[in-house]
Scaffold this active site. Structure first.
Site, PDB file in Angstrom:
ATOM      1  CB  SER A  24      -0.985  -0.001   1.172  1.00  0.00           C
ATOM      2  OG  SER A  24      -0.327   0.189   2.399  1.00  0.00           O
ATOM      3  CG  ASN A  25       3.668   2.693   2.943  1.00  0.00           C
ATOM      4  OD1 ASN A  25       3.468   3.880   3.166  1.00  0.00           O
ATOM      5  ND2 ASN A  25       3.499   1.752   3.868  1.00  0.00           N
ATOM      6  NE  ARG A  76      20.026 -11.877   8.147  1.00  0.00           N
ATOM      7  CZ  ARG A  76      18.703 -11.745   8.155  1.00  0.00           C
ATOM      8  NH1 ARG A  76      18.127 -10.844   7.395  1.00  0.00           N
ATOM      9  NH2 ARG A  76      17.939 -12.489   8.907  1.00  0.00           N
ATOM     10  CG  MET A 101       8.071  -7.157   6.223  1.00  0.00           C
ATOM     11  SD  MET A 101       8.111  -5.612   7.176  1.00  0.00           S
ATOM     12  CE  MET A 101       7.749  -6.268   8.802  1.00  0.00           C
ATOM     13  CG  LEU A 104      18.251  -4.481   4.172  1.00  0.00           C
ATOM     14  CD1 LEU A 104      17.868  -3.060   3.812  1.00  0.00           C
ATOM     15  CD2 LEU A 104      18.381  -5.352   2.925  1.00  0.00           C
ATOM     16  CG  ASN A 118      12.370   1.308   6.668  1.00  0.00           C
ATOM     17  OD1 ASN A 118      11.608   0.701   5.892  1.00  0.00           O
ATOM     18  ND2 ASN A 118      12.439   1.019   7.957  1.00  0.00           N
ATOM     19  CG  HIS A 120       9.768   1.158  12.150  1.00  0.00           C
ATOM     20  ND1 HIS A 120       9.947  -0.204  11.960  1.00  0.00           N
ATOM     21  CD2 HIS A 120       9.477   1.321  13.466  1.00  0.00           C
ATOM     22  CE1 HIS A 120       9.782  -0.823  13.107  1.00  0.00           C
ATOM     23  NE2 HIS A 120       9.499   0.061  14.041  1.00  0.00           N
ATOM     24  CG  LEU A 155      16.244  -3.499  13.344  1.00  0.00           C
ATOM     25  CD1 LEU A 155      15.992  -3.862  11.893  1.00  0.00           C
ATOM     26  CD2 LEU A 155      15.868  -4.640  14.264  1.00  0.00           C
ATOM     27  CB  THR A 183      -4.714   6.621   6.497  1.00  0.00           C
ATOM     28  OG1 THR A 183      -4.706   7.045   7.849  1.00  0.00           O
ATOM     29  CG2 THR A 183      -5.712   5.491   6.321  1.00  0.00           C
TER      30      THR A 183
HETATM   31  C1  GAR Z   1       3.836  -0.657   6.756  1.00  0.00           C
HETATM   32  O1  GAR Z   1       3.070  -0.411   7.904  1.00  0.00           O
HETATM   33  C2  GAR Z   1       5.293  -0.317   7.023  1.00  0.00           C
HETATM   34  O2  GAR Z   1       5.452   0.778   7.890  1.00  0.00           O
HETATM   35  C3  GAR Z   1       5.756  -1.584   7.688  1.00  0.00           C
HETATM   36  O3  GAR Z   1       5.158  -2.609   6.955  1.00  0.00           O
HETATM   37  C4  GAR Z   1       3.898  -2.152   6.450  1.00  0.00           C
HETATM   38  C5  GAR Z   1       3.871  -2.425   4.968  1.00  0.00           C
HETATM   39  O4  GAR Z   1       2.597  -2.158   4.441  1.00  0.00           O
HETATM   40  N1  GAR Z   1       7.197  -1.687   7.664  1.00  0.00           N
HETATM   41  C6  GAR Z   1       7.900  -2.281   8.612  1.00  0.00           C
HETATM   42  O5  GAR Z   1       7.391  -2.809   9.579  1.00  0.00           O
HETATM   43  C7  GAR Z   1       9.395  -2.240   8.408  1.00  0.00           C
HETATM   44  N2  GAR Z   1      10.078  -2.557   9.610  1.00  0.00           N
HETATM   45  P1  GAR Z   1       2.403  -2.060   2.871  1.00  0.00           P
HETATM   46  O6  GAR Z   1       2.999  -3.330   2.263  1.00  0.00           O
HETATM   47  O7  GAR Z   1       0.902  -2.046   2.703  1.00  0.00           O
HETATM   48  O8  GAR Z   1       3.075  -0.831   2.378  1.00  0.00           O
END
Ligand code: GAR
Length: 228
Positions: A24-25, A76, A101, A104, A118, A120, A155, A183
């Site tokens: 979604s992002n 990794r 997820m 790195l 990123n 978070h 991290l 949102t």
């Molecule tokens: C989002 O909430 C993002 O902040 C989080 O994963 C979700 C991805 O949603 N990221 C982390 O937790 C990174 N540590 P999306 O796939 O719908 O964008």
């Protein structure tokens, strides 16, 4: 003070977006590009999982996309090396982690240092890692939110750029809170990425600068009025 990203007139910043899930992002970045709000072109979307919805979003937007299954690699380090090579082949100005997820390696982070960002889902430095919303609810916090930050080898520890917060309601479970925070993520991520793309935002020696001024430790607090 050096300048941030400098592009030739009419040129767009090249973004490679890394995902692991729904995307979604990623969609908010695609939409901002389409609306002309982001001076950028998403040149590739890469997922470490095949079949995720974010890849379908990329296909629907005609963006080249690939899945590279991390489980096919011995370590990794091996995965990150291949990933870095593929990313570099797209010559990105910025690598955007959008729900990627994977932890790195420092090799990877150092290769893209200053051009790796990123989002978070917590008010960093609170709650690095996973299950951020559940942990905020269980701790009885008044607020939750999300943070856009440059990535360093620590991290979820790189310098914050932009933070958005929302009150935790007594009726909130982690799904409700996560939906509300998402949102906000969809507003602050394109905003911060645009700052980078037009040369306003940069990281120097582990410090984030906007328009040449070092940002406060928690980044900028998104008030709802931040322009895009
Ligand atoms: C989002 O909430 C993002 O902040 C989080 O994963 C979700 C991805 O949603 N990221 C982390 O937790 C990174 N540590 P999306 O796939 O719908 O964008």
């Amino acid at each position: 003070m050096t300048n941030g990203l400098m592009l030739k007139a009419g040129q767009k910043a090249r973004l490679v977006v890394l995902i692991s899930g729904s995307g979604s992002n990623l969609q908010s970045l695609i939409d901002a590009c389409d609306a002309g709000l982001l001076n950028a072109e998403i040149v590739a979307v890469i997922s470490n999982k095949s079949g995720v919805y974010g890849l379908a979003r990329a296909t629907a937007a005609n963006i080249p996309n690939i899945a590279i299954d991390h489980r096919a690699f011995d370590s990794r380090e091996e995965f990150d090396k291949s990933l870095a090579q593929i990313i570099e082949s797209y010559q990105p100005d910025l690598v955007v982690l959008a729900g990627f997820m994977r932890i790195l390696t420092s090799f990877f982070v150092n290769q893209f240092l200053g051009r790796l960002i990123n989002i978070h889902p917590s008010l960093l430095p609170a709650y690095p890692g996973l299950n951020t919303h559940q942990r905020a609810i269980e701790a009885g916090d008044a607020d939750a939110g999300a943070t856009v930050h440059f990535v360093t080898a620590e991290l979820d520890g790189g310098p914050p750029v932009l933070q958005a917060r929302t009150q935790i309601e007594t009726s909130d479970d982690s799904a409700a809170l996560s939906a509300r925070v998402l949102t906000l993520e969809h507003v602050i991520y394109p905003t911060a990425v645009q700052w980078f793309c037009i040369g306003r935002l940069q990281m120097i020696a582990g410090v984030a600068y906007l328009d040449g001024t070092a940002l406060p430790e928690a980044g900028i607090f998104f008030s709802g009025a931040t322009e895009l």
